[in-house]
Design a protein around this motif. Structure first.
Motif, PDB file in Angstrom:
ATOM      1  N   ILE A 130      73.521-148.594  66.359  1.00 13.81           N
ATOM      2  CA  ILE A 130      73.303-148.084  67.719  1.00 13.81           C
ATOM      3  C   ILE A 130      73.011-146.585  67.702  1.00 13.81           C
ATOM      4  N   PHE A 131      73.821-145.826  66.966  1.00 12.76           N
ATOM      5  CA  PHE A 131      73.612-144.371  66.928  1.00 12.76           C
ATOM      6  C   PHE A 131      72.301-144.014  66.213  1.00 12.76           C
ATOM      7  N   ALA A 132      71.948-144.780  65.189  1.00  8.13           N
ATOM      8  CA  ALA A 132      70.672-144.543  64.505  1.00  8.13           C
ATOM      9  C   ALA A 132      69.510-144.758  65.466  1.00  8.13           C
ATOM     10  N   GLU A 133      69.604-145.783  66.296  1.00  2.91           N
ATOM     11  CA  GLU A 133      68.571-146.040  67.302  1.00  2.91           C
ATOM     12  C   GLU A 133      68.505-144.909  68.335  1.00  2.91           C
ATOM     13  N   LEU A 134      69.658-144.411  68.731  1.00  6.15           N
ATOM     14  CA  LEU A 134      69.675-143.302  69.693  1.00  6.15           C
ATOM     15  C   LEU A 134      69.047-142.047  69.109  1.00  6.15           C
ATOM     16  N   THR A 135      69.261-141.797  67.814  1.00 16.31           N
ATOM     17  CA  THR A 135      68.629-140.625  67.202  1.00 16.31           C
ATOM     18  C   THR A 135      67.107-140.765  67.216  1.00 16.31           C
ATOM     19  N   THR A 136      66.618-141.996  67.093  1.00 18.04           N
ATOM     20  CA  THR A 136      65.169-142.225  67.186  1.00 18.04           C
ATOM     21  C   THR A 136      64.660-141.857  68.575  1.00 18.04           C
TER      22      THR A 136
END
Length: 492
Positions: A130-136
């Motif tokens: 989830i956090f990796a997607e938010l960084t995108t």
């Protein structure tokens, strides 16, 4: 308390930026945010007993690897925030960044730092996803914030490829959760629990899960064939953002791959996955290097270089020995710093010539000596010339690979020579040009030096000092930290 400290600092910084009326205030609060994050990380490293499970939560976990990544991120965000003070002002003056978007720029930049921190501290794979997607999403917004259609196109391409690939990782999460449930009685996606029980997991199902997870993490790091978003996004983004994309955001995908491989290597799937990583690493280096030879654009050259170095990191992970991992971890630091210095230098050169093309760059050392020498020295460092730190990291990774596959080492060495030739060609063509060569003597139009605004030179000079120091002296505390990470991942 550690996670709460980072969240509190991020929330306070975000609120202050939101309430700020001037660029100076917004930049100052962002700098304070990065400094506070760096201070917390150093304090935890020096005082806290490891590993640390956050009180009341089974989803956050602080070990030396996650803190190492967070410290690198905080340092680069700090340097980027100092650089942004003058750089963003010049973007607004050139009408490339609308003043109405200034607050959004700093708010999203601040949110990105907090999200990156939470991603590295996530013990749960689903939470990390989830956090990796938010960084995108946040980093794509920073790419698109400039007033140019090509920036919007690059941001959309970035989101489409990276997030699309992460859907495959979601399938891998389902596989892994189901697999762990069959073995442990209840499913889990926590790194720590999976690592402790890795030997019980079915190698075939674990391999399938790894491959699906790899697709998303590889796209996040610009690994072939999921790399196509990276050159556009990195080259079109504001240089302060490009430095973060290359020096921090790419590390998130490699972090996920490293964590998963640490689990896989405890099973019979290790050999197959190792060869899988080595194959993709070699392909990534090959594609990147061949593209570097064709570049006439300064930032595109640096961007494809990032793809090349992600391939080398993948080789280091795939070799799978303690020494290879040690130098891979060191490589992450050296690459992050060096690539940031190149993008910071490129930002000043772009402001000077209003172009990134070879044909437009002239009289570099008389007009912009700091950026010029910063790019030259950074180029020597990034191709692995001694005494810079990437040289020693490459040397020992390839030395370990030699015992694994001699043809692989020779192929990589050939590709590294070609990459060096690409940088050499660019430097010779661009940095030896003079404005006097443009026309007959006495008719050439003099180029007016761009006045480099406050703070833009400091990050370049600071990084050059750091990489020179790291190339000459290997600090004992850093050596100890990397050895602890190797041990905690189960390599010793």
């Amino acid at each position: 308390m550690i996670i709460l400290s980072y969240l509190a600092v991020g929330a306070i910084a975000l609120a202050l930026i939101t309430l700020s009326k001037s660029h100076r205030a917004m930049n100052a609060f962002f700098i304070l945010h990065t400094l506070a994050s760096l201070t917390i990380g150093v304090y935890v490293l020096l005082t806290a007993p490891f590993p640390i499970f956050e009180t009341g939560s089974e989803y956050f976990y602080v070990d030396h690897l996650s803190l190492y990544e967070v410290l690198i991120a905080a340092l680069l965000f700090f340097l980027a925030s100092v650089y942004a003070n003058g750089y963003v002002e010049s973007l607004m003056q050139a009408q490339e960044l609308h003043r109405n978007n200034l607050k959004i720029f700093y708010m999203v930049f601040s949110l990105l730092l907090t999200t990156v921190t939470l991603a590295f501290f996530s013990d749960n794979l689903a939470l990390f996803w989830i956090f990796a997607e938010l960084t995108t999403v946040f980093s794509a917004a920073l790419v698109a914030i400039l007033s140019a259609k090509e920036n919007i196109d690059a941001a959309i391409k970035y989101i489409f490829i990276a997030s699309g690939a992460m859907l495959f990782s979601f399938i891998g999460l389902i596989f892994l959760y189901t697999l762990s449930g069959e073995v442990l009685g209840s499913g889990t996606l926590n790194w720590t629990i999976l690592a402790k029980n890795a030997a019980l997991l079915s190698p075939k199902m674990l391999t399938a899960s790894f491959v699906f997870l790899f697709i998303g993490f590889a796209a996040k790091s610009g690994i072939f064939p999921f790399h196509t978003w990276l050159p556009d996004a990195h080259s079109k983004a504001p240089s302060a953002v490009s430095a973060i994309l290359s020096g921090v955001l790419l590390n998130i995908g490699m972090y996920g791959i490293l964590r998963m491989y640490a689990i896989v290597r405890q099973t019979q799937a290790e050999t197959m996955i190792s060869q899988f990583l080595l194959g993709f690493g070699l392909l990534t280096i090959t594609v990147a290097v061949l593209n570097m030879l064709l570049q006439k654009n300064l930032k595109m050259l640096i961007a494809f270089s990032s793809v090349e170095h992600m391939g080398i990191l993948l080789l280091g992970i795939g070799i799978g020995t303690p020494l290879a991992l040690f130098w891979t971890l060191f490589y992450i630091l050296a690459h992050s710093l060096t690539k940031a210095s190149l993008f910071f230098s490129a930002g000043i050169l772009h402001r000077q010539y209003e172009s990134n093309l070879i044909k437009d760059i002239k009289d570099v050392f008389s007009l912009q000596p700091v950026a010029g020498w910063g790019f030259v020295i950074g180029s020597f460092a990034i191709i692995g010339m001694p005494p810079f730190p990437i040289f020693s990291a490459k040397f020992f990774i390839l030395l370990e690979a030699f015992g694994f596959s001699k043809p692989l080492v020779f192929a990589v060495l050939l590709l590294l020579v070609i990459a060096s030739a690409a940088f050499a060609r660019f430097l010779i063509e661009a940095f030896t040009q003079s404005s006097k060569d443009a026309g007959t003597e006495g008719t050439e139009t003099p180029i007016i030096p761009y006045t480099v605004r406050g703070g833009m030179k400091f990050p370049i000079l600071s990084i050059l000092f750091m990489i020179l120091a790291l190339g000459v002296v290997f600090p004992e505390p850093l050596e100890k930290l990397l050895n602890i990470i190797v041990y905690e991942l189960g390599y010793l």
